[in-house]
Design a protein around this motif. Sequence first.
Motif, PDB file in Angstrom:
ATOM      1  N   THR A   1       0.845  -1.192   0.000  1.00 55.66           N
ATOM      2  CA  THR A   1       0.000   0.000   0.000  1.00 55.66           C
ATOM      3  C   THR A   1       0.878   1.239   0.000  1.00 55.66           C
ATOM      4  O   THR A   1       2.014   1.219   0.492  1.00 55.66           O
TER       5      THR A   1
ATOM      6  N   ILE B   1      -9.336  -2.002   2.787  1.00 55.21           N
ATOM      7  CA  ILE B   1      -8.323  -2.545   1.879  1.00 55.21           C
ATOM      8  C   ILE B   1      -8.327  -4.068   1.963  1.00 55.21           C
ATOM      9  O   ILE B   1      -8.063  -4.638   3.020  1.00 55.21           O
TER      10      ILE B   1
ATOM     11  N   THR C   1      -2.426  -3.975  -4.571  1.00 54.86           N
ATOM     12  CA  THR C   1      -2.080  -2.621  -4.145  1.00 54.86           C
ATOM     13  C   THR C   1      -3.308  -1.754  -3.953  1.00 54.86           C
ATOM     14  O   THR C   1      -4.388  -2.033  -4.494  1.00 54.86           O
ATOM     15  N   ALA C   2      -3.118  -0.709  -3.165  1.00 53.52           N
ATOM     16  CA  ALA C   2      -4.094   0.363  -2.976  1.00 53.52           C
ATOM     17  C   ALA C   2      -3.303   1.627  -2.676  1.00 53.52           C
ATOM     18  O   ALA C   2      -2.249   1.574  -2.042  1.00 53.52           O
TER      19      ALA C   2
END
Length: 359
Positions: A165, A340, A189-190
Motif C-alpha cells: 500500500t 483494503i 495494491t491500494a
Amino acid sequence: MVRPPPIHGRGAQSGAVPTRFGLATREEDGDWLDAREGIDGAPGKLRTTVIDLHPKSIVTFNTSPDIAFDRSLNAYAGCEHGCIYCYARPTHAYHDLSPGLDFETRLFAKPQAAELLRKTFAKLGYRPRPLAMGTNTDPYQPIEARYRITRQVLEVCLETRHPVTITTKSARVLDDLDLLAELARHRLTAVSISVTSLDPHLSRLLEPRASAPAKRLAALGRLVEAGVPAHVSVAPVIPSITDEFMEGILERAGALGVRSASWIMLRLPHEVAPLFREWLSVHFPDRAGKVMGIVQEVRDGRDNDPGFFTRMKPQGVWADLIRTRFRLGCKRAGMGRVDIDLDCSAFRPPSVDGQLSLL
C-alpha cells in the motif's frame, strides 16, 4: 527580539527547536539580524542535500493497536515536502539533526532498499501481509525522481506477488502508474492520497514542496481510471485552518470516482508542537490561540496524546463535530470507509543471489 522574515519554500521557520536528546541550539538576537546583511551579505538559499544510508534491514514491524498495518518500508529519511505538521519530524533527532529545517533539507536515501526487501521476502518462514509505504516519509518526495527507490520496491512486490500500500501527497505517484495498474490487476495494491485543503496558497504554506491540491485530486482520478484502488485521506484536519475544506475535498474526490475516504486530526508529538506553534505565529498570528485551544481540547488539555488506543481518537465536542461532518460529507459524495482487501495468497518467495527457492 526581532523576528526574522518568513522562510519561503520551507515549512519549518527555524532549526532551533529543543529536542529530547539535548542537541545544541542557538538563537540570533535582534542587533545581529539587523546588521547581518551588511556584514555577511544576504543569507544563501537553503539547499537540499542527500546522503546515502546503508542499513542492514529495510522492513519495520510493529504491533501497534492504532494502525492498520504491521509492517512498513521507508525508502527515505527526512522529507523535502516540508509539511509543518509532519509527525515524522522527531525521527531526525536520532541522526543528531534538527526536526525543523534539517528534516526537510538534509535527507537520507536507502538505495539498497529493493535488495534488502528481496532478502526479507526470501527468509524461511516469512509470511506476507500488506507492506505499507509512506508511513513515515513520502515515497514520492522530489528526490524519488532521481533515486527511483520506490519504483524498485514496487518491482520486487510485483515479481513476488506481495501486497503493498502507498500513502503520498504527491502526483509523482503517476510515474509508476504502469506498475500500480499491474499490481492492482492482481489485487496487490491500494493508494491513498492525502489532501489537506483546496487552497493552493495555504498548501504552499503548510506543505511547500508537495503537489498542489488540484494535482493530487487529478492523480486520484487517473488512478481510478487505471483500475487502481484509490482513497482520499483528509489528513491532517487542522481546526480553524483546513477543516473548512473537508466537504469540498470529499465532493471533488467522489466526483472523480473515489469511493473511500478517511480523516485524521492534527497530531503534534514531541518537537512537532513547538515547530507548529512557531509556524502559526508567523503565518496565522490572529488565530494561533484559537487553533491551539481546539487542539488541546480534543487531546485532553495537551498538545498531543501519545497513548495507545487514544492517540488516534480525538475526543470532545470539536472532534465529534468534525466526525459528523466527515460522515455526512462521505454520504453526500457516495463514499465509504477505507476497506483494503488485498491478496496475500499468491506470494512466491524470490530467489536470492541466483539461487532458486527449495520451497
